[in-house]
Design an enzyme around this catalytic site. Structure first.
Site, mmCIF file in Angstrom:
data_model
loop_
_atom_site.group_PDB
_atom_site.id
_atom_site.type_symbol
_atom_site.label_atom_id
_atom_site.label_comp_id
_atom_site.label_asym_id
_atom_site.label_seq_id
_atom_site.Cartn_x
_atom_site.Cartn_y
_atom_site.Cartn_z
ATOM 1 N N CYS A 1 0.810 -1.222 0.000
ATOM 2 C CA CYS A 1 0.000 0.000 0.000
ATOM 3 C C CYS A 1 0.847 1.277 0.000
ATOM 4 O O CYS A 1 1.454 1.582 -1.018
ATOM 5 C CB CYS A 1 -0.996 -0.060 1.148
ATOM 6 S SG CYS A 1 -2.437 0.953 0.835
ATOM 7 N N HIS B 1 -3.180 -5.222 1.697
ATOM 8 C CA HIS B 1 -2.511 -5.651 2.931
ATOM 9 C C HIS B 1 -2.777 -7.121 3.226
ATOM 10 O O HIS B 1 -3.759 -7.436 3.898
ATOM 11 C CB HIS B 1 -3.045 -4.845 4.121
ATOM 12 C CG HIS B 1 -2.817 -3.381 4.025
ATOM 13 N ND1 HIS B 1 -1.660 -2.773 4.440
ATOM 14 C CD2 HIS B 1 -3.597 -2.394 3.551
ATOM 15 C CE1 HIS B 1 -1.735 -1.472 4.233
ATOM 16 N NE2 HIS B 1 -2.901 -1.224 3.694
ATOM 17 N N GLU C 1 -0.848 -8.673 5.244
ATOM 18 C CA GLU C 1 -0.415 -8.763 6.657
ATOM 19 C C GLU C 1 -1.560 -8.505 7.624
ATOM 20 O O GLU C 1 -1.498 -8.884 8.783
ATOM 21 C CB GLU C 1 0.768 -7.812 6.926
ATOM 22 C CG GLU C 1 0.442 -6.330 7.017
ATOM 23 C CD GLU C 1 0.224 -5.663 5.676
ATOM 24 O OE1 GLU C 1 0.254 -6.360 4.644
ATOM 25 O OE2 GLU C 1 0.009 -4.436 5.656
HETATM 26 N N1 GLN Z 1 -3.683 6.288 0.729
HETATM 27 C C1 GLN Z 1 -2.500 6.073 1.491
HETATM 28 C C2 GLN Z 1 -1.320 6.899 0.960
HETATM 29 O O1 GLN Z 1 -1.458 7.726 0.129
HETATM 30 C C3 GLN Z 1 -2.114 4.612 1.539
HETATM 31 C C4 GLN Z 1 -3.071 3.842 2.388
HETATM 32 C C5 GLN Z 1 -2.503 2.603 3.017
HETATM 33 O O2 GLN Z 1 -1.286 2.386 3.112
HETATM 34 N N2 GLN Z 1 -3.362 1.764 3.538
HETATM 35 O O3 GLN Z 1 -0.238 6.698 1.412
#
Ligand code: GLN
Length: 200
Positions: free
Chosen positions: A78, A175, A177
């Site tokens: 992410c 994710h 994890e």
């Molecule tokens: N939207 C977040 C960002 O711009 C990422 C979200 C996440 O890691 N769950 O970093």
């Protein structure tokens, strides 16, 4: 073999739990000396703009980028994917990245209505298939363009690329994890081990 988890912000504990469940020795990485002797590093989710600011504040961004460009294996989820990307479609003002992964990434790509959802995603690379990975998407990004050395390893039904690989870098929009499905962590640890064996 010691693998680090960039421990500035976000889902640090979940990755430590996953890696330790798989038998890896882990180290939290906050400052440059924490990078010494690592065989791989995990960049967790969280908020990529905050990751960027803290990594620069702690002077860890630059040495980390150098190590990755020299081949340090990375597993990112992410915000970690966002932070690795060479280009962002929609960076926040002043947002910088490690520019290690040859992709274009769009942050928060699923919009407000679908800010968070759980689903299953098929992941595959190196002739290994991981069907139905339990995946949590939380304000998740997508990959909108792939570079010549980067391959898609996970694609949603709508065609959105949500997992990529570039050599020993694996990066996911979601994710695993959070869900306890550690198959991709395991596959990445296998890449790290293989790299050590080849070097010996
Ligand atoms: N939207 C977040 C960002 O711009 C990422 C979200 C996440 O890691 N769950 O970093």
């Amino acid at each position: 073999m010691i693998v680090g988890v960039l421990a500035l912000q976000g889902g640090v504990e979940e990755h430590l739990t996953a890696l330790e469940a798989l038998g890896a020795t882990t180290r939290k990485v906050r400052v440059p000396k924490d990078l010494d002797g690592l065989e791989g590093i995990v960049i967790p989710g969280g908020e990529s703009t905050v990751l960027d600011k803290l990594a620069r504040t702690f002077d860890v961004a630059e040495p980390l980028a150098v190590l990755i460009s020299n081949g340090l294996p990375v597993f990112a989820t992410c915000a970690g994917l966002i932070y690795l990307a060479k280009h962002l479609d929609n960076p926040a003002r002043g947002q910088q990245t490690l520019e290690a992964l040859d992709v274009v990434v769009r942050r928060n790509a699923f919009g407000t209505q679908r800010e968070s959802f759980d689903t299953t995603v098929d992941v595959s690379f190196d002739s290994a298939a991981f069907p139905g990975v339990q995946a949590s998407f939380i304000r998740a990004p997508i990959v909108t363009e792939l570079g010549s050395t980067t391959e898609a390893i996970a694609v949603l039904n709508g065609g959105e690329v949500v997992g990529v690989r570039q050599g020993n870098i694996i990066a996911l929009s979601f994710h695993p994890e959070e869900t306890g499905d550690y198959r991709i962590h395991q596959a990445w640890l296998d890449l790290v081990r293989k790299r050590i064996e080849l070097a010996i």
